[in-house]
Design a protein around this motif. Structure first.
Motif, PDB file in Angstrom:
ATOM      1  N   VAL A 124      29.852-112.582 -93.113  1.00 48.40           N
ATOM      2  CA  VAL A 124      29.731-112.468 -94.569  1.00 48.40           C
ATOM      3  C   VAL A 124      29.857-113.857 -95.184  1.00 48.40           C
ATOM      4  O   VAL A 124      30.386-114.782 -94.559  1.00 48.40           O
ATOM      5  CB  VAL A 124      30.800-111.525 -95.175  1.00 48.40           C
ATOM      6  N   GLU A 125      29.401-113.993 -96.409  1.00 58.19           N
ATOM      7  CA  GLU A 125      29.455-115.277 -97.102  1.00 58.19           C
ATOM      8  C   GLU A 125      30.699-115.373 -97.992  1.00 58.19           C
ATOM      9  O   GLU A 125      31.233-114.364 -98.451  1.00 58.19           O
ATOM     10  CB  GLU A 125      28.209-115.459 -97.972  1.00 58.19           C
ATOM     11  N   ASN A 126      31.135-116.602 -98.211  1.00 55.18           N
ATOM     12  CA  ASN A 126      32.198-116.901 -99.181  1.00 55.18           C
ATOM     13  C   ASN A 126      33.526-116.234 -98.845  1.00 55.18           C
ATOM     14  O   ASN A 126      34.303-115.896 -99.736  1.00 55.18           O
ATOM     15  CB  ASN A 126      31.759-116.488-100.595  1.00 55.18           C
ATOM     16  N   VAL A 127      33.785-116.068 -97.547  1.00 54.42           N
ATOM     17  CA  VAL A 127      35.017-115.424 -97.097  1.00 54.42           C
ATOM     18  C   VAL A 127      35.643-116.246 -95.973  1.00 54.42           C
ATOM     19  O   VAL A 127      34.965-116.636 -95.023  1.00 54.42           O
ATOM     20  CB  VAL A 127      34.754-113.993 -96.584  1.00 54.42           C
ATOM     21  N   ASP A 128      36.940-116.503 -96.091  1.00 55.71           N
ATOM     22  CA  ASP A 128      37.736-117.024 -94.983  1.00 55.71           C
ATOM     23  C   ASP A 128      38.570-115.871 -94.445  1.00 55.71           C
ATOM     24  O   ASP A 128      38.953-114.962 -95.195  1.00 55.71           O
ATOM     25  CB  ASP A 128      38.656-118.149 -95.452  1.00 55.71           C
ATOM     26  N   GLY A 168      34.297-113.309-103.707  1.00 57.81           N
ATOM     27  CA  GLY A 168      34.316-114.737-103.438  1.00 57.81           C
ATOM     28  C   GLY A 168      33.116-115.478-104.002  1.00 57.81           C
ATOM     29  O   GLY A 168      32.093-114.884-104.353  1.00 57.81           O
ATOM     30  N   THR A 169      33.258-116.795-104.079  1.00 53.92           N
ATOM     31  CA  THR A 169      32.176-117.689-104.481  1.00 53.92           C
ATOM     32  C   THR A 169      32.212-118.889-103.543  1.00 53.92           C
ATOM     33  O   THR A 169      33.207-119.112-102.838  1.00 53.92           O
ATOM     34  CB  THR A 169      32.342-118.177-105.931  1.00 53.92           C
ATOM     35  N   PRO A 170      31.149-119.701-103.510  1.00 55.28           N
ATOM     36  CA  PRO A 170      31.191-120.886-102.651  1.00 55.28           C
ATOM     37  C   PRO A 170      32.336-121.829-102.990  1.00 55.28           C
ATOM     38  O   PRO A 170      32.852-122.534-102.119  1.00 55.28           O
ATOM     39  CB  PRO A 170      29.824-121.545-102.916  1.00 55.28           C
ATOM     40  N   ILE A 171      32.763-121.861-104.247  1.00 60.51           N
ATOM     41  CA  ILE A 171      33.839-122.752-104.671  1.00 60.51           C
ATOM     42  C   ILE A 171      35.206-122.092-104.508  1.00 60.51           C
ATOM     43  O   ILE A 171      36.189-122.752-104.153  1.00 60.51           O
ATOM     44  CB  ILE A 171      33.628-123.179-106.131  1.00 60.51           C
ATOM     45  N   ARG A 172      35.259-120.803-104.754  1.00 55.30           N
ATOM     46  CA  ARG A 172      36.532-120.062-104.690  1.00 55.30           C
ATOM     47  C   ARG A 172      36.378-118.922-103.678  1.00 55.30           C
ATOM     48  O   ARG A 172      36.164-117.778-104.033  1.00 55.30           O
ATOM     49  CB  ARG A 172      36.886-119.526-106.077  1.00 55.30           C
ATOM     50  N   ARG A 173      36.480-119.296-102.422  1.00 57.89           N
ATOM     51  CA  ARG A 173      36.264-118.339-101.338  1.00 57.89           C
ATOM     52  C   ARG A 173      37.407-117.324-101.277  1.00 57.89           C
ATOM     53  O   ARG A 173      38.578-117.657-101.527  1.00 57.89           O
ATOM     54  CB  ARG A 173      36.167-119.075 -99.997  1.00 57.89           C
ATOM     55  N   SER A 174      37.066-116.091-100.953  1.00 59.80           N
ATOM     56  CA  SER A 174      38.087-115.071-100.740  1.00 59.80           C
ATOM     57  C   SER A 174      38.785-115.305 -99.401  1.00 59.80           C
ATOM     58  O   SER A 174      38.215-115.892 -98.480  1.00 59.80           O
ATOM     59  CB  SER A 174      37.460-113.682-100.738  1.00 59.80           C
ATOM     60  N   LEU A 175      40.003-114.821 -99.303  1.00 58.69           N
ATOM     61  CA  LEU A 175      40.739-114.830 -98.040  1.00 58.69           C
ATOM     62  C   LEU A 175      41.034-113.384 -97.653  1.00 58.69           C
ATOM     63  O   LEU A 175      41.693-112.658 -98.402  1.00 58.69           O
ATOM     64  CB  LEU A 175      42.045-115.610 -98.177  1.00 58.69           C
ATOM     65  N   VAL A 176      40.519-112.963 -96.506  1.00 58.64           N
ATOM     66  CA  VAL A 176      40.795-111.624 -95.991  1.00 58.64           C
ATOM     67  C   VAL A 176      41.762-111.764 -94.819  1.00 58.64           C
ATOM     68  O   VAL A 176      41.504-112.513 -93.867  1.00 58.64           O
ATOM     69  CB  VAL A 176      39.505-110.914 -95.544  1.00 58.64           C
ATOM     70  N   VAL A 177      42.885-111.055 -94.904  1.00 59.48           N
ATOM     71  CA  VAL A 177      43.974-111.202 -93.946  1.00 59.48           C
ATOM     72  C   VAL A 177      44.147-109.918 -93.147  1.00 59.48           C
ATOM     73  O   VAL A 177      44.322-108.837 -93.717  1.00 59.48           O
ATOM     74  CB  VAL A 177      45.297-111.539 -94.671  1.00 59.48           C
ATOM     75  N   GLY A 183      54.149-113.554 -97.192  1.00 59.15           N
ATOM     76  CA  GLY A 183      55.047-114.123 -98.191  1.00 59.15           C
ATOM     77  C   GLY A 183      54.569-115.458 -98.736  1.00 59.15           C
ATOM     78  O   GLY A 183      54.799-115.782 -99.903  1.00 59.15           O
ATOM     79  N   ARG A 184      53.871-116.221 -97.918  1.00 58.63           N
ATOM     80  CA  ARG A 184      53.375-117.528 -98.352  1.00 58.63           C
ATOM     81  C   ARG A 184      52.071-117.413 -99.139  1.00 58.63           C
ATOM     82  O   ARG A 184      51.548-118.416 -99.606  1.00 58.63           O
ATOM     83  CB  ARG A 184      53.194-118.436 -97.135  1.00 58.63           C
ATOM     84  N   LEU A 185      51.585-116.188 -99.300  1.00 59.40           N
ATOM     85  CA  LEU A 185      50.362-115.971-100.068  1.00 59.40           C
ATOM     86  C   LEU A 185      50.633-115.230-101.373  1.00 59.40           C
ATOM     87  O   LEU A 185      49.710-114.745-102.011  1.00 59.40           O
ATOM     88  CB  LEU A 185      49.352-115.158 -99.236  1.00 59.40           C
ATOM     89  N   THR A 186      51.885-115.146-101.767  1.00 58.32           N
ATOM     90  CA  THR A 186      52.230-114.319-102.927  1.00 58.32           C
ATOM     91  C   THR A 186      51.710-114.889-104.238  1.00 58.32           C
ATOM     92  O   THR A 186      51.622-114.169-105.226  1.00 58.32           O
ATOM     93  CB  THR A 186      53.749-114.117-103.031  1.00 58.32           C
ATOM     94  N   ARG A 187      51.377-116.179-104.277  1.00 59.89           N
ATOM     95  CA  ARG A 187      50.788-116.761-105.487  1.00 59.89           C
ATOM     96  C   ARG A 187      49.460-117.425-105.126  1.00 59.89           C
ATOM     97  O   ARG A 187      49.327-118.646-105.156  1.00 59.89           O
ATOM     98  CB  ARG A 187      51.742-117.773-106.121  1.00 59.89           C
ATOM     99  N   PRO A 188      48.476-116.615-104.780  1.00 58.82           N
ATOM    100  CA  PRO A 188      47.218-117.172-104.294  1.00 58.82           C
ATOM    101  C   PRO A 188      46.402-117.827-105.404  1.00 58.82           C
ATOM    102  O   PRO A 188      46.486-117.438-106.571  1.00 58.82           O
ATOM    103  CB  PRO A 188      46.493-115.945-103.736  1.00 58.82           C
ATOM    104  N   ASP A 189      45.614-118.826-105.021  1.00 58.96           N
ATOM    105  CA  ASP A 189      44.724-119.468-105.984  1.00 58.96           C
ATOM    106  C   ASP A 189      43.289-118.989-105.812  1.00 58.96           C
ATOM    107  O   ASP A 189      42.357-119.600-106.314  1.00 58.96           O
ATOM    108  CB  ASP A 189      44.791-120.992-105.836  1.00 58.96           C
TER     109      ASP A 189
END
Length: 208
Positions: A74-78, A25-34, A95-101
């Motif tokens: 942690v930083e830069n993570v949702d 992740g980055t401050p602009i493009r945060r990772s998503l951990v599910v 299913g709603r995350l199949t095309r993540p940005d």
């Protein structure tokens, strides 16, 4: 999407998921951990957030990313938690995350059962996490076989608490292994963080 999977509970999958999420992740493009483990949903504890709202609170007007919250450990993570979520709710969220940005990391349940198949079907690649013991590696080999069958082939093995004396490549048929040392606070340790960055570098080179 990247699945973090393994054969045994307690091998460090959730910590690896958060550590890799931070490294990607980055401050602009945060990772998503599910969190996709309905039986043992513990991502919220590791991430330092409340267990709710989470997957169970996603609606037609509330997208998964809108329900996710910033991790404090942690930083830069949702993070998107799994407390009280039904099978159908987990399926719908994934299913709603199949095309993540942004980078999406799926923290899978342990083993090779139906609950593990759910996130593996959605993932593009899998990182296998195991302890350096015969039983843990044997169980992880079953998870690896399932990942391959579901078209989420393992690209990397992470051995947690490893002194590098064990080589799992023959058993797991995985192209690369990263050994993470045993440390008391793995999300705060510089030694462990360096390994998470190493994992992220491998994944980036493999276009995952």
């Amino acid at each position: 999407m990247l699945a973090i999977a393994g054969g045994k509970g307690g091998c460090g999958k959730t910590t690896i998921a958060l550590g890799v999420g931070q490294a990607l992740g980055t401050p602009i493009r945060r990772s998503l951990v599910v969190d996709t483990d309905r039986d043992m949903p513990n991502l919220h504890r590791r991430a330092g957030v409340d267990p709710t709202p989470g997957i169970a609170d996603i609606t037609a007007s509330a997208a998964p990313t809108a329900v996710a919250r910033h991790a404090t450990a942690v930083e830069n993570v949702d993070v998107l938690t799994c407390q009280d979520a039904t099978e159908a709710a987990v399926d719908s969220a994934i299913g709603r995350l199949t095309r993540p940005d942004r980078p999406v990391v799926l923290d899978c349940p342990a083993g090779a059962g139906p609950d593990v198949a759910r996130p593996l079907r959605a993932a593009d690649r899998t990182v296998l996490v195991s302890l350096p013991t015969r039983q843990s590696l044997t169980d992880t080999a079953k998870t690896a076989a399932m990942a391959r069958a579901l078209d989420a082939p393992p690209v990397l093995t992470v051995l947690v608490g490893s002194d590098r004396s064990v080589d799992p490549s023959t058993l797991l048929c995985c192209p690369e292994t990263i050994h993470v040392p045993s440390v008391s606070k793995p999300l705060e340790s510089d030694r462990a963080r360096a390994k998470y960055v190493e994992i992220a570098d491998v994944l980036t080179k493999r276009n995952t």
